[in-house]
Motif scaffolding. Sequence first.
Motif, PDB file in Angstrom:
ATOM      1  N   GLU A   1      78.210  48.068  48.126  1.00 54.33           N
ATOM      2  CA  GLU A   1      79.512  47.398  48.211  1.00 54.33           C
ATOM      3  C   GLU A   1      80.435  48.161  49.161  1.00 54.33           C
TER       4      GLU A   1
ATOM      5  N   GLY B   1      79.712  47.385  52.634  1.00 51.44           N
ATOM      6  CA  GLY B   1      79.981  45.999  53.022  1.00 51.44           C
ATOM      7  C   GLY B   1      78.752  45.094  52.985  1.00 51.44           C
TER       8      GLY B   1
ATOM      9  N   GLU C   1      78.826  41.953  47.522  1.00 53.71           N
ATOM     10  CA  GLU C   1      80.086  41.816  46.783  1.00 53.71           C
ATOM     11  C   GLU C   1      79.734  41.591  45.326  1.00 53.71           C
ATOM     12  N   ARG C   2      80.568  42.121  44.439  1.00 50.45           N
ATOM     13  CA  ARG C   2      80.421  41.853  43.005  1.00 50.45           C
ATOM     14  C   ARG C   2      81.659  41.083  42.565  1.00 50.45           C
ATOM     15  N   ARG C   3      81.414  40.009  41.845  1.00 46.68           N
ATOM     16  CA  ARG C   3      82.521  39.169  41.357  1.00 46.68           C
ATOM     17  C   ARG C   3      82.305  38.847  39.893  1.00 46.68           C
TER      18      ARG C   3
ATOM     19  N   THR D   1      77.027  39.811  51.522  1.00 44.40           N
ATOM     20  CA  THR D   1      78.064  39.512  52.512  1.00 44.40           C
ATOM     21  C   THR D   1      77.356  39.046  53.783  1.00 44.40           C
TER      22      THR D   1
END
Length: 189
Positions: free
Chosen positions: A71, A74, A77-79, A93
Amino acid sequence: MDNAAEFVKSWTKLTKDWNARMEAELAPQLTAGQLEVLELLEAHEPMKPSELLPHLETTPAAITTLLDRMERAGLVERRRDEADRRIVWVTMTELGRSEVGRGVAVRAAIVNESLDRISSHNRQLLVYLMGKVSGTREAKATERPTKEREETEQPTAGTPESAKTTTEPGPPTSVMSESALESTAEPVV
């Protein structure tokens, strides 16, 4: 030297060489471990971190550390899941997508460089035999046929049963006997 010891010696040297080249050529943006995560995401995106565990054979803490680094770089992504905030989804990404393509190309070039040392026929045979040794060929043989496979295996009207074809790949058609193969085998360097 017996077959097992010779196999282990050759396999260990080959994988050590491949891994060293992979790490050097993927750096500084990517590691071989990160490439493995990106390939999993490419196939199964989005994934929960816990879904990576069976594929990576590591600990939850190591997965968290790996995803933290990815992360920060880049690559992913962690959501949080909008319906259940306890769930975290990992996605690639755009940089991660381009790096997985680059990483797969680097690995293919390294492996192909080794495979180019042997004939096309022997490459086919090697891939087939490695599938047998690793157990991936047996899995195909015990699978239940799918409707599509059953249809491709059926002879067409007027075709004798012996002319039936299958989509299951096998060994190259002119496989040498073991003794013939041993007498023509090139020494492992």
